[in-house]
Scaffold this active site. Structure first.
Site, PDB file in Angstrom:
ATOM      1  N   GLU A 249      28.626  10.392   9.447  1.00  0.00           N
ATOM      2  CA  GLU A 249      27.968  11.113  10.537  1.00  0.00           C
ATOM      3  C   GLU A 249      28.929  11.759  11.517  1.00  0.00           C
ATOM      4  O   GLU A 249      28.590  12.770  12.126  1.00  0.00           O
ATOM      5  CB  GLU A 249      27.017  10.177  11.288  1.00  0.00           C
ATOM      6  CG  GLU A 249      25.793   9.800  10.487  1.00  0.00           C
ATOM      7  CD  GLU A 249      24.752   9.061  11.291  1.00  0.00           C
ATOM      8  OE1 GLU A 249      24.956   8.808  12.508  1.00  0.00           O
ATOM      9  OE2 GLU A 249      23.701   8.730  10.710  1.00  0.00           O
TER      10      GLU A 249
ATOM     11  N   GLU B 130      28.584   4.825   7.454  1.00  0.00           N
ATOM     12  CA  GLU B 130      27.743   5.661   8.324  1.00  0.00           C
ATOM     13  C   GLU B 130      28.562   6.317   9.438  1.00  0.00           C
ATOM     14  O   GLU B 130      28.348   7.483   9.754  1.00  0.00           O
ATOM     15  CB  GLU B 130      26.599   4.848   8.920  1.00  0.00           C
ATOM     16  CG  GLU B 130      25.508   4.515   7.929  1.00  0.00           C
ATOM     17  CD  GLU B 130      24.714   5.722   7.457  1.00  0.00           C
ATOM     18  OE1 GLU B 130      24.650   6.749   8.172  1.00  0.00           O
ATOM     19  OE2 GLU B 130      24.141   5.652   6.358  1.00  0.00           O
TER      20      GLU B 130
ATOM     21  N   ILE C  61       0.810  -1.214   0.000  1.00  0.00           N
ATOM     22  CA  ILE C  61       0.000   0.000   0.000  1.00  0.00           C
ATOM     23  C   ILE C  61       0.848   1.271   0.000  1.00  0.00           C
ATOM     24  O   ILE C  61       0.317   2.360  -0.198  1.00  0.00           O
ATOM     25  CB  ILE C  61      -1.004   0.018   1.172  1.00  0.00           C
ATOM     26  CG1 ILE C  61      -0.287   0.001   2.525  1.00  0.00           C
ATOM     27  CG2 ILE C  61      -1.995  -1.129   1.036  1.00  0.00           C
ATOM     28  CD1 ILE C  61      -1.198   0.273   3.706  1.00  0.00           C
TER      29      ILE C  61
ATOM     30  N   ARG D  16      -2.611  -8.337   8.686  1.00  0.00           N
ATOM     31  CA  ARG D  16      -1.358  -7.866   9.268  1.00  0.00           C
ATOM     32  C   ARG D  16      -0.877  -6.663   8.465  1.00  0.00           C
ATOM     33  O   ARG D  16      -0.808  -6.724   7.242  1.00  0.00           O
ATOM     34  CB  ARG D  16      -0.281  -8.951   9.245  1.00  0.00           C
ATOM     35  CG  ARG D  16      -0.631 -10.198  10.044  1.00  0.00           C
ATOM     36  CD  ARG D  16      -0.592  -9.916  11.526  1.00  0.00           C
ATOM     37  NE  ARG D  16      -0.835 -11.111  12.303  1.00  0.00           N
ATOM     38  CZ  ARG D  16      -1.907 -11.323  13.047  1.00  0.00           C
ATOM     39  NH1 ARG D  16      -2.867 -10.412  13.103  1.00  0.00           N
ATOM     40  NH2 ARG D  16      -2.044 -12.417  13.734  1.00  0.00           N
ATOM     41  N   GLU D  17      -0.559  -5.580   9.156  1.00  0.00           N
ATOM     42  CA  GLU D  17       0.052  -4.400   8.537  1.00  0.00           C
ATOM     43  C   GLU D  17       1.542  -4.494   8.823  1.00  0.00           C
ATOM     44  O   GLU D  17       1.959  -4.513   9.986  1.00  0.00           O
ATOM     45  CB  GLU D  17      -0.547  -3.130   9.134  1.00  0.00           C
ATOM     46  CG  GLU D  17      -2.031  -3.000   8.874  1.00  0.00           C
ATOM     47  CD  GLU D  17      -2.688  -1.906   9.694  1.00  0.00           C
ATOM     48  OE1 GLU D  17      -2.042  -1.351  10.612  1.00  0.00           O
ATOM     49  OE2 GLU D  17      -3.855  -1.609   9.417  1.00  0.00           O
TER      50      GLU D  17
ATOM     51  N   GLU E 166      12.653  -4.688  10.223  1.00  0.00           N
ATOM     52  CA  GLU E 166      13.965  -4.041  10.307  1.00  0.00           C
ATOM     53  C   GLU E 166      14.901  -4.837  11.219  1.00  0.00           C
ATOM     54  O   GLU E 166      14.584  -5.113  12.364  1.00  0.00           O
ATOM     55  CB  GLU E 166      13.841  -2.615  10.856  1.00  0.00           C
ATOM     56  CG  GLU E 166      15.204  -1.939  10.958  1.00  0.00           C
ATOM     57  CD  GLU E 166      15.158  -0.578  11.621  1.00  0.00           C
ATOM     58  OE1 GLU E 166      15.967   0.279  11.249  1.00  0.00           O
ATOM     59  OE2 GLU E 166      14.316  -0.381  12.525  1.00  0.00           O
TER      60      GLU E 166
ATOM     61  N   ALA F 274      24.289   5.610  13.199  1.00  0.00           N
ATOM     62  CA  ALA F 274      23.542   4.505  12.606  1.00  0.00           C
ATOM     63  C   ALA F 274      23.012   4.930  11.252  1.00  0.00           C
ATOM     64  O   ALA F 274      22.964   6.123  10.936  1.00  0.00           O
ATOM     65  CB  ALA F 274      22.389   4.109  13.520  1.00  0.00           C
TER      66      ALA F 274
ATOM     67  N   ARG G 216      14.508  13.931  15.639  1.00  0.00           N
ATOM     68  CA  ARG G 216      13.783  12.796  15.078  1.00  0.00           C
ATOM     69  C   ARG G 216      12.322  13.186  14.943  1.00  0.00           C
ATOM     70  O   ARG G 216      11.618  13.336  15.944  1.00  0.00           O
ATOM     71  CB  ARG G 216      13.957  11.553  15.942  1.00  0.00           C
ATOM     72  CG  ARG G 216      15.367  11.001  15.951  1.00  0.00           C
ATOM     73  CD  ARG G 216      15.793  10.604  14.560  1.00  0.00           C
ATOM     74  NE  ARG G 216      16.973   9.747  14.577  1.00  0.00           N
ATOM     75  CZ  ARG G 216      17.486   9.210  13.494  1.00  0.00           C
ATOM     76  NH1 ARG G 216      16.947   9.440  12.314  1.00  0.00           N
ATOM     77  NH2 ARG G 216      18.548   8.452  13.581  1.00  0.00           N
TER      78      ARG G 216
ATOM     79  N   GLU H  57      20.239  15.706   6.336  1.00  0.00           N
ATOM     80  CA  GLU H  57      20.597  15.147   7.646  1.00  0.00           C
ATOM     81  C   GLU H  57      21.418  16.183   8.413  1.00  0.00           C
ATOM     82  O   GLU H  57      22.438  16.664   7.923  1.00  0.00           O
ATOM     83  CB  GLU H  57      21.413  13.861   7.416  1.00  0.00           C
ATOM     84  CG  GLU H  57      21.729  13.074   8.642  1.00  0.00           C
ATOM     85  CD  GLU H  57      22.437  11.771   8.304  1.00  0.00           C
ATOM     86  OE1 GLU H  57      22.167  10.798   9.004  1.00  0.00           O
ATOM     87  OE2 GLU H  57      23.260  11.730   7.360  1.00  0.00           O
TER      88      GLU H  57
ATOM     89  N   PRO I   5       9.475  -6.345  16.096  1.00  0.00           N
ATOM     90  CA  PRO I   5       9.057  -7.528  15.334  1.00  0.00           C
ATOM     91  C   PRO I   5       7.553  -7.758  15.252  1.00  0.00           C
ATOM     92  O   PRO I   5       7.108  -8.580  14.458  1.00  0.00           O
ATOM     93  CB  PRO I   5       9.745  -8.684  16.064  1.00  0.00           C
ATOM     94  CG  PRO I   5      10.020  -8.176  17.432  1.00  0.00           C
ATOM     95  CD  PRO I   5      10.237  -6.698  17.292  1.00  0.00           C
ATOM     96  N   GLY I   6       6.773  -7.021  15.992  1.00  0.00           N
ATOM     97  CA  GLY I   6       5.326  -7.167  15.898  1.00  0.00           C
ATOM     98  C   GLY I   6       4.758  -6.639  14.592  1.00  0.00           C
ATOM     99  O   GLY I   6       3.687  -7.049  14.162  1.00  0.00           O
TER     100      GLY I   6
END
Length: 179
Positions: A95, A91, A13, A36-37, A118, A75, A63, A139, A113-114
């Protein structure tokens, strides 16, 4: 019991620069179905770098998802086909300006993980003298070097508020206690 959820159908989507979002209908272990999304992410790296005077190299940045600045270890997102250790070195240098002399893989962990796939690869870097950071054009970071004690205090004050950095601080604390 087999807990596997078998995908019956799915639809992407959203396709973005950083993530994709899929909605899937799955068959449950009890024979029923559910939706599940799922957030699909290419993976990321995080780097623990400690200076010769035992300070942790951090970056302060805003953020948007949190609507605040946080202090975190360097990161970044892995590019397609890029090996995690290559991303880690890139990275760190982009950075902070620090070039890794060597990288040691510490662990890999899922962030949420739900609903998200990632996987963050955590590295420890031996570093040399800092150079000049060269962040992406969108950034904005400030490099800071803080002691382990200052990092623990920042966690208590919710200034360090992300899992990868909290994991890194605990890793350093455990390593120091073993020495």
């Amino acid at each position: 019991m087999d807990f596997t959820e078998k995908t019956i159908s799915g639809e992407r989507i959203y396709s973005g620069k950083v993530i994709n979002v899929d909605v899937e209908e799955v068959g449950l272990p009890n024979g029923k179905t559910s939706k599940r999304e799922l957030v699909r992410h290419p993976g990321a790296v995080a780097v623990i770098a400690v200076t010769d005077d035992h300070n942790i190299v951090m970056v302060r940045q805003y953020r948007k998802a949190l609507e605040k600045e946080i202090l975190e270890i360097p990161a970044g997102k892995m590019e397609e086909g890029e090996e995690p250790h290559i991303t880690a070195g890139r990275e760190l240098e982009e950075e902070t300006g620090y070039k890794p002399l060597s990288l040691k893989k510490i662990a890999s962990f899922y962030t949420a993980p739900g609903f998200c796939d990632e996987l963050v690869h955590l590295y420890e870097a031996d570093i040399d003298k800092p150079g000049t950071p060269f962040t992406d054009e969108d950034e904005f970071v400030q490099v800071e070097e803080i002691s382990l004690e200052e990092a623990e205090d920042a966690i208590e004050k919710n200034l360090i508020h992300d899992a990868k950095t909290m994991y890194a601080v605990q890793y350093l604390k455990l390593r120091i206690n073993k020495e």
